[in-house]
Design a protein around this motif. Structure first.
Motif, short mmCIF file in Angstrom:
data_model
loop_
_atom_site.label_atom_id
_atom_site.label_comp_id
_atom_site.label_asym_id
_atom_site.label_seq_id
_atom_site.Cartn_x
_atom_site.Cartn_y
_atom_site.Cartn_z
N MET A 139 0.85 -1.19 0.00
CA MET A 139 0.00 0.00 0.00
C MET A 139 0.89 1.25 0.00
O MET A 139 1.87 1.31 0.73
CB MET A 139 -0.90 0.01 1.23
N ALA A 140 0.55 2.19 -0.84
CA ALA A 140 1.39 3.38 -0.96
C ALA A 140 1.34 4.20 0.32
O ALA A 140 0.31 4.29 0.98
CB ALA A 140 0.94 4.22 -2.15
N ARG A 141 2.50 4.81 0.65
CA ARG A 141 2.56 5.61 1.87
C ARG A 141 1.81 6.93 1.72
O ARG A 141 1.33 7.49 2.69
CB ARG A 141 4.01 5.89 2.23
N SER A 142 1.76 7.44 0.50
CA SER A 142 1.15 8.75 0.28
C SER A 142 -0.35 8.67 0.03
O SER A 142 -0.95 9.64 -0.42
CB SER A 142 1.84 9.43 -0.91
N LYS A 143 -0.95 7.52 0.26
CA LYS A 143 -2.37 7.39 0.02
C LYS A 143 -3.14 8.29 0.98
O LYS A 143 -2.83 8.37 2.16
CB LYS A 143 -2.80 5.94 0.20
N GLU A 144 -4.14 8.95 0.50
CA GLU A 144 -4.93 9.89 1.29
C GLU A 144 -6.26 9.27 1.66
O GLU A 144 -6.92 8.62 0.82
CB GLU A 144 -5.15 11.19 0.53
N VAL A 165 -8.86 11.19 2.82
CA VAL A 165 -9.71 12.17 2.15
C VAL A 165 -8.77 13.19 1.54
O VAL A 165 -7.59 13.27 1.90
CB VAL A 165 -10.69 12.84 3.15
N PRO A 166 -9.23 13.98 0.62
CA PRO A 166 -8.34 14.98 0.01
C PRO A 166 -7.72 15.91 1.05
O PRO A 166 -8.43 16.56 1.83
CB PRO A 166 -9.27 15.75 -0.94
N GLY A 167 -6.41 15.92 1.11
CA GLY A 167 -5.68 16.77 2.04
C GLY A 167 -5.31 16.11 3.34
O GLY A 167 -4.53 16.67 4.12
N VAL A 168 -5.83 14.91 3.63
CA VAL A 168 -5.52 14.19 4.87
C VAL A 168 -4.88 12.87 4.50
O VAL A 168 -5.52 12.01 3.87
CB VAL A 168 -6.78 13.95 5.73
N GLY A 169 -3.59 12.69 4.86
CA GLY A 169 -2.87 11.48 4.52
C GLY A 169 -3.23 10.33 5.43
O GLY A 169 -3.80 10.50 6.51
N ARG A 170 -2.86 9.14 4.97
CA ARG A 170 -3.14 7.94 5.75
C ARG A 170 -2.26 7.90 7.00
O ARG A 170 -2.71 7.49 8.08
CB ARG A 170 -2.92 6.69 4.89
N PHE A 171 -0.99 8.33 6.86
CA PHE A 171 -0.04 8.29 7.97
C PHE A 171 0.29 9.72 8.40
O PHE A 171 0.27 10.65 7.59
CB PHE A 171 1.25 7.56 7.58
N SER A 172 0.63 9.86 9.66
CA SER A 172 1.05 11.17 10.17
C SER A 172 2.49 11.45 9.77
O SER A 172 3.19 10.58 9.24
CB SER A 172 0.91 11.21 11.70
N ARG A 173 2.96 12.66 10.06
CA ARG A 173 4.33 13.03 9.70
C ARG A 173 5.35 12.17 10.44
O ARG A 173 6.35 11.75 9.87
CB ARG A 173 4.56 14.50 10.03
N SER A 174 5.08 11.92 11.73
CA SER A 174 6.01 11.09 12.50
C SER A 174 6.03 9.65 12.01
O SER A 174 7.10 9.01 11.97
CB SER A 174 5.65 11.14 13.99
N GLN A 175 4.87 9.11 11.58
CA GLN A 175 4.82 7.74 11.07
C GLN A 175 5.56 7.63 9.74
O GLN A 175 6.27 6.66 9.49
CB GLN A 175 3.36 7.30 10.92
N VAL A 176 5.40 8.62 8.89
CA VAL A 176 6.10 8.62 7.61
C VAL A 176 7.61 8.72 7.84
O VAL A 176 8.41 8.03 7.18
CB VAL A 176 5.60 9.77 6.72
N ALA A 177 8.02 9.58 8.80
CA ALA A 177 9.45 9.72 9.09
C ALA A 177 10.02 8.42 9.64
O ALA A 177 11.16 8.04 9.32
CB ALA A 177 9.67 10.86 10.08
N ARG A 203 10.39 5.92 6.75
CA ARG A 203 11.50 6.28 5.87
C ARG A 203 12.85 6.16 6.56
O ARG A 203 13.90 6.25 5.91
CB ARG A 203 11.31 7.72 5.37
N GLY A 204 12.84 5.96 7.88
CA GLY A 204 14.10 5.81 8.62
C GLY A 204 14.85 7.11 8.79
O GLY A 204 16.08 7.12 8.83
N LEU A 205 14.10 8.23 8.92
CA LEU A 205 14.77 9.52 9.05
C LEU A 205 15.44 9.70 10.40
O LEU A 205 16.30 10.57 10.57
CB LEU A 205 13.75 10.66 8.83
N PHE A 206 15.03 8.89 11.40
CA PHE A 206 15.65 9.01 12.73
C PHE A 206 17.10 8.56 12.72
O PHE A 206 17.85 8.84 13.65
CB PHE A 206 14.84 8.17 13.74
N LYS A 207 17.51 7.85 11.66
CA LYS A 207 18.90 7.38 11.58
C LYS A 207 19.85 8.51 11.18
O LYS A 207 21.06 8.35 11.29
CB LYS A 207 19.01 6.24 10.58
#
Length: 238
Positions: A1-6, A8-20, A23-27
């Protein structure tokens, strides 16, 4: 399932912290990214087309952050003023007898030894004469007299500086329970450091030898100063 799936329009499936997290940005950034960031300039010159917008402009390579903190972080103000050393009054020279006007030993006469880096005056009674030990005094709270002690042979130790008067940091109770039970107990008195006592005796011995050269100077230092009714300091000569 795509991470950027919305959802509703303008509301993503995942929050910013979940996406980060996905993506492993904490590393942290990779080494190649650091090298690329160091080599890329802050701005790039680009050509803008159009009749009215023609020409070249400087465009930043990195975009400004999308979100800003809710509270502004206060930046310390940069002062162009430079701290100048405290200017000593012309009437105060090494060996001058001063009258203390404030503090625990107000009314006592002391001998001025030298000015410290902080601008305060290093004085002593000496301790064996009138009970005033080595102390730091602000020159605003002293009266300089015309009496002087010859300090030609007196050599002051390098240890007599502002660090000499620094108080040791006291460790508090380990827990709130210990602090509660320690309130009723009398505090243990700390012994005066032997090194400071030896330094006080050394300064006293040299000062007393210089004081004995002048007749009745020791009695003058032992006496206290005060004002009687109808006396005004600005009309008196010291």
């Amino acid at each position: 399932m795509a991470r950027s799936k919305e959802l509703v329009p303008g509301v993503g499936r995942f929050s910013r912290s979940q996406v980060a997290e996905k993506r492993g940005l904490f590393k942290g950034p990779k080494k190649s990214e650091k090298a690329a960031a160091a080599s890329t300039p802050e701005t790039v010159e680009k050509t803008v087309g159009g009749e009215k917008n023609g020409g070249k402009r400087l465009v930043p390579t990195s975009k400004a952050p999308k979100f800003y903190p809710a509270e502004d972080v206060r930046q310390p103000k940069q002062s162009r003023k430079t701290a100048k050393p405290t200017q000593l009054r012309s009437s105060i020279t090494p060996g001058t007898v001063l009258i203390l006007l404030a503090g625990r030993f107000r009314g006592k006469r002391v001998v001025f030894l030298k000015q410290l880096e902080s601008g305060l005056l290093l004085v002593s009674g000496p301790f064996r004469v009138n009970g005033v030990p080595l102390r730091r005094v602000n020159q605003a709270y002293v009266i300089a007299t015309s009496t002087k002690v010859e300090l030609g042979g007196v050599k002051l130790s390098e240890e007599l500086n502002d660090a000499y008067f620094a108080k040791p940091s006291a460790k508090g109770a380990k827990s709130a329970e210990e602090e509660f039970f320690q309130e009723g107990k009398p505090k243990a008195k700390e012994a005066f450091p032997a090194s400071k006592a030896a330094l006080q005796k050394e300064v006293d011995s040299t000062l007393i030898a210089a004081i004995k050269k002048t007749e009745n100077l020791g009695k003058y230092l032992q006496s206290t100063w005060g004002l009687s009714k109808g006396q005004f300091p600005h009309q008196m000569v010291f």
